[in-house]
Design an enzyme around this catalytic site. Sequence first.
Site, PDB file in Angstrom:
ATOM      1  N   GLN A   1       0.810  -1.218   0.000  1.00  8.97           N
ATOM      2  CA  GLN A   1       0.000   0.000   0.000  1.00  8.97           C
ATOM      3  C   GLN A   1       0.843   1.267   0.000  1.00  8.97           C
ATOM      4  O   GLN A   1       0.310   2.372  -0.035  1.00  8.97           O
ATOM      5  CB  GLN A   1      -0.917   0.002   1.233  1.00  8.97           C
ATOM      6  CG  GLN A   1      -1.932  -1.123   1.239  1.00  8.97           C
ATOM      7  CD  GLN A   1      -2.703  -1.213   2.546  1.00  8.97           C
ATOM      8  OE1 GLN A   1      -2.460  -0.461   3.495  1.00  8.97           O
ATOM      9  NE2 GLN A   1      -3.644  -2.137   2.610  1.00  8.97           N
TER      10      GLN A   1
ATOM     11  N   HIS B   1      -1.033   0.324   5.705  1.00  7.19           N
ATOM     12  CA  HIS B   1      -1.620   1.320   6.619  1.00  7.19           C
ATOM     13  C   HIS B   1      -0.734   2.549   6.804  1.00  7.19           C
ATOM     14  O   HIS B   1      -0.227   2.826   7.887  1.00  7.19           O
ATOM     15  CB  HIS B   1      -1.954   0.675   7.973  1.00  7.19           C
ATOM     16  CG  HIS B   1      -3.025  -0.355   7.901  1.00  7.19           C
ATOM     17  ND1 HIS B   1      -3.646  -0.870   9.021  1.00  7.19           N
ATOM     18  CD2 HIS B   1      -3.603  -0.979   6.849  1.00  7.19           C
ATOM     19  CE1 HIS B   1      -4.549  -1.773   8.652  1.00  7.19           C
ATOM     20  NE2 HIS B   1      -4.536  -1.849   7.329  1.00  7.19           N
TER      21      HIS B   1
ATOM     22  N   GLU C   1     -15.351   3.286   9.688  1.00 11.92           N
ATOM     23  CA  GLU C   1     -15.948   4.365  10.473  1.00 11.92           C
ATOM     24  C   GLU C   1     -15.867   5.716   9.774  1.00 11.92           C
ATOM     25  O   GLU C   1     -14.925   5.995   9.039  1.00 11.92           O
ATOM     26  CB  GLU C   1     -15.220   4.518  11.815  1.00 11.92           C
ATOM     27  CG  GLU C   1     -15.293   3.332  12.725  1.00 11.92           C
ATOM     28  CD  GLU C   1     -14.544   3.561  14.027  1.00 11.92           C
ATOM     29  OE1 GLU C   1     -14.552   2.647  14.877  1.00 11.92           O
ATOM     30  OE2 GLU C   1     -13.931   4.650  14.204  1.00 11.92           O
TER      31      GLU C   1
ATOM     32  N   TYR D   1     -10.284   7.457  19.800  1.00 12.89           N
ATOM     33  CA  TYR D   1     -11.325   6.825  18.996  1.00 12.89           C
ATOM     34  C   TYR D   1     -11.319   5.294  19.078  1.00 12.89           C
ATOM     35  O   TYR D   1     -12.045   4.636  18.340  1.00 12.89           O
ATOM     36  CB  TYR D   1     -11.255   7.354  17.560  1.00 12.89           C
ATOM     37  CG  TYR D   1     -11.762   8.780  17.558  1.00 12.89           C
ATOM     38  CD1 TYR D   1     -13.084   9.070  17.294  1.00 12.89           C
ATOM     39  CD2 TYR D   1     -10.931   9.826  17.954  1.00 12.89           C
ATOM     40  CE1 TYR D   1     -13.573  10.366  17.383  1.00 12.89           C
ATOM     41  CE2 TYR D   1     -11.406  11.121  18.058  1.00 12.89           C
ATOM     42  CZ  TYR D   1     -12.731  11.382  17.769  1.00 12.89           C
ATOM     43  OH  TYR D   1     -13.228  12.665  17.881  1.00 12.89           O
TER      44      TYR D   1
ATOM     45  N   TYR E   1      -9.053  -9.944  11.783  1.00 13.28           N
ATOM     46  CA  TYR E   1      -8.984 -10.853  10.644  1.00 13.28           C
ATOM     47  C   TYR E   1      -8.909 -12.305  11.087  1.00 13.28           C
ATOM     48  O   TYR E   1      -9.373 -13.203  10.389  1.00 13.28           O
ATOM     49  CB  TYR E   1      -7.762 -10.522   9.773  1.00 13.28           C
ATOM     50  CG  TYR E   1      -7.872  -9.212   9.036  1.00 13.28           C
ATOM     51  CD1 TYR E   1      -9.043  -8.840   8.380  1.00 13.28           C
ATOM     52  CD2 TYR E   1      -6.797  -8.335   8.992  1.00 13.28           C
ATOM     53  CE1 TYR E   1      -9.141  -7.640   7.716  1.00 13.28           C
ATOM     54  CE2 TYR E   1      -6.884  -7.124   8.316  1.00 13.28           C
ATOM     55  CZ  TYR E   1      -8.060  -6.780   7.684  1.00 13.28           C
ATOM     56  OH  TYR E   1      -8.158  -5.585   7.020  1.00 13.28           O
TER      57      TYR E   1
END
Length: 375
Positions: A90, A152, A246, A256, A267
């Site tokens: 990513q 991420h 979210e 949060y 997972y």
Amino acid sequence: MTLILQVIKLFILTTLSGAFFYSTAHAQSSQVKLDVKVLVSGLNHPWSMAFMPDGRILLTERAGRLRVVSSDGQLSPPIKGVPTVFAQDQGGLLGIALDPDFSKNSFIYLAYAEPQGDLAGTAVARAKLVGGALENLQVIFRQQPKTEGGNHFGSRLVFAPDGNLFVTLGDRFKYMDEAQELDNHLGKLVRIRRDGLVPADNPFVQDRKAKPEIWSYGHRHIQGAAIHPQTGQLWTHEHGPRGGDEINIPKAGKNYGWPKASYGIHYWMTPIKDEHAEQGFEEPVYHWTPAVAPSGMMFYQGDMFPEWKGNLFVGSLVGKRLIKLAVEGTKIISEEKLLKDSARIRDVAEGPDGAIYLLTDDENGKLLKLTRASE
């Protein structure tokens, strides 16, 4: 909700996800007919875009290329001077934003996965765009610590009305527990000045054990951010694990919940408590289970679709659709799925002409333009 009931709920929803869609608001069908035009194709995993004052579009390709697209869809050669990126999984060249005074100073801001040996972390660089090159590039933020892995990185960039820059970050996947600690930037939303310095009113500037750039924490992987056009508040969305994507309105200094609270499960099927407030965490404004893998975020304000003014648009990677959300105050009151089963939508933006522009995430990625179909 007990952990056993949560597992049962997720199993049912995941099993039926091909036929049903669960969220905190109902879905609606659109009465607006759209024309979809391919402006550019052949892009290598395009990730983010920004409109320049003259209507041209700056866009990033994850492999490490920055391009300019003219109003008639002509694609420039890669801009020179882009920083070296960690282009794995990513990672790569990701978010982009223009300086609020871009017309005067030509500064652009890039978020990217920065390599350091076998490690990587999100970084933000500022540079001046001069013709086909970046000049005077300066790294103004580095996520600490750099870690192993290619997942991420967060990396959306949004300027607030006060001129400060919000940078969204991820927990770097294997390091999720660090999202609850204030001595690092993993799983955080940070707020910096345009020069990279820390605003004096950031919530943790007086805490010597905390990173002063932190605005909020307990986040997993924030891939969407937008300023509400009326309130000036930042809205974000983040990926959950198996479910629990979210939408939040991050407040200074608030937690949060990740990974101690989520509306999804891990997972490896280990349950997570979905009670946020009961554990002292902030509840999301909205959430999806099964996951839609949201990416990109935009409040629409144009005249081409007057019935959509004030609506929130989110790209969906897993769902391969564009999601339109009707907003009332700080609540999502309805949801509509557009362009179903079309493509993995990575970014969404409103153009100066009121059209909606999309980037599709693929080796042959595209820049799409959505306009109102003629009757």
